[in-house]
Each structure stands twice: as structure tokens, then as C-alpha cells.
Scaffold this motif. Structure first.
Motif, PDB file in Angstrom:
ATOM      1  N   MET A  69    -119.656 -16.109  11.331  1.00 15.10           N
ATOM      2  CA  MET A  69    -119.533 -14.965  10.431  1.00 15.10           C
ATOM      3  C   MET A  69    -119.399 -14.080  10.017  1.00 15.10           C
ATOM      4  SD  MET A  69    -118.775 -16.815   7.902  1.00 15.10           S
ATOM      5  CE  MET A  69    -118.903 -16.472   5.806  1.00 15.10           C
ATOM      6  N   TYR A  70    -120.675 -12.848  10.896  1.00  8.98           N
ATOM      7  CA  TYR A  70    -120.866 -12.043  11.166  1.00  8.98           C
ATOM      8  C   TYR A  70    -119.591 -10.731  11.268  1.00  8.98           C
ATOM      9  CZ  TYR A  70    -122.268  -7.211  13.017  1.00  8.98           C
ATOM     10  OH  TYR A  70    -122.782  -5.846  13.182  1.00  8.98           O
ATOM     11  N   TYR A  71    -118.405 -11.103  12.490  1.00  4.49           N
ATOM     12  CA  TYR A  71    -117.160 -10.772  13.082  1.00  4.49           C
ATOM     13  C   TYR A  71    -116.362 -11.013  11.804  1.00  4.49           C
ATOM     14  CZ  TYR A  71    -119.638  -9.851  17.154  1.00  4.49           C
ATOM     15  OH  TYR A  71    -120.262  -9.552  17.963  1.00  4.49           O
ATOM     16  N   CYS A  72    -116.438 -12.041  11.142  1.00  3.39           N
ATOM     17  CA  CYS A  72    -115.335 -12.424   9.673  1.00  3.39           C
ATOM     18  C   CYS A  72    -116.051 -11.197   8.336  1.00  3.39           C
ATOM     19  CB  CYS A  72    -115.399 -13.279   9.243  1.00  3.39           C
ATOM     20  SG  CYS A  72    -114.953 -14.715   9.993  1.00  3.39           S
ATOM     21  N   ASN A  73    -116.625 -11.234   8.318  1.00  4.03           N
ATOM     22  CA  ASN A  73    -117.097 -10.021   7.412  1.00  4.03           C
ATOM     23  C   ASN A  73    -116.726  -8.722   7.675  1.00  4.03           C
ATOM     24  OD1 ASN A  73    -118.655 -12.157   5.448  1.00  4.03           O
ATOM     25  ND2 ASN A  73    -120.489 -11.944   6.157  1.00  4.03           N
ATOM     26  N   TYR A 106    -113.417  -8.461   7.526  1.00  2.56           N
ATOM     27  CA  TYR A 106    -112.070  -8.916   6.060  1.00  2.56           C
ATOM     28  C   TYR A 106    -111.451  -7.658   5.453  1.00  2.56           C
ATOM     29  CZ  TYR A 106    -110.933 -10.566   1.534  1.00  2.56           C
ATOM     30  OH  TYR A 106    -110.261 -10.653   0.259  1.00  2.56           O
ATOM     31  N   PRO A 107    -113.219  -6.482   4.942  1.00  6.97           N
ATOM     32  CA  PRO A 107    -112.371  -5.516   4.336  1.00  6.97           C
ATOM     33  C   PRO A 107    -111.399  -4.406   5.292  1.00  6.97           C
ATOM     34  CG  PRO A 107    -114.295  -5.765   4.647  1.00  6.97           C
ATOM     35  CD  PRO A 107    -114.247  -6.665   5.868  1.00  6.97           C
ATOM     36  N   LYS A 108    -111.729  -4.938   6.386  1.00  3.52           N
ATOM     37  CA  LYS A 108    -110.202  -4.278   7.295  1.00  3.52           C
ATOM     38  C   LYS A 108    -108.666  -4.393   7.164  1.00  3.52           C
ATOM     39  CE  LYS A 108    -113.512  -1.612   9.899  1.00  3.52           C
ATOM     40  NZ  LYS A 108    -113.983  -1.893  11.129  1.00  3.52           N
TER      41      LYS A 108
END
Length: 53
Positions: free
Chosen positions: A1-5, A8-10
């Protein structure tokens, strides 16, 4: 989940920039009425029907 967060903005920014670029190209190529000039009537009616759902 950390990497998704983190990513995602990028990805979101990239997608918005691509959409903006496409809009600029369509507008310069076909004018501000690019939608009416380039999309056929069958597709327009299909889009309208999906919007009603």
C-alpha cells in the motif's frame, strides 16, 4: 500500500498532462468544435445512451 500511495499522484499527474496534450492537439488540428467534426453519429448516440444510465 505504501508504494501505491507514493506512485498514484505521479500517475495521476501524467494522465492529466496526456489528456491536456491530446486536447491541445485536437483543438489545433480541428478547432474548438473538434468533437462534432471528428466523432461519428453512431458513437455520439452511444455516448449519450451511456450517460443516461
Amino acid at each position: 500500500m505504501y508504494y501505491c500511495n507514493k506512485i498514484y499522484p505521479k500517475i495521476n499527474l501524467f494522465e492529466r498532462k496526456i489528456r491536456e496534450f491530446i486536447l491541445i492537439i485536437l483543438t489545433k488540428s480541428f478547432g474548438v468544435n473538434w468533437y462534432t467534426k471528428t466523432v461519428n453519429d453512431d458513437l455520439k448516440s452511444e455516448i449519450k445512451n451511456k450517460q443516461k444510465e
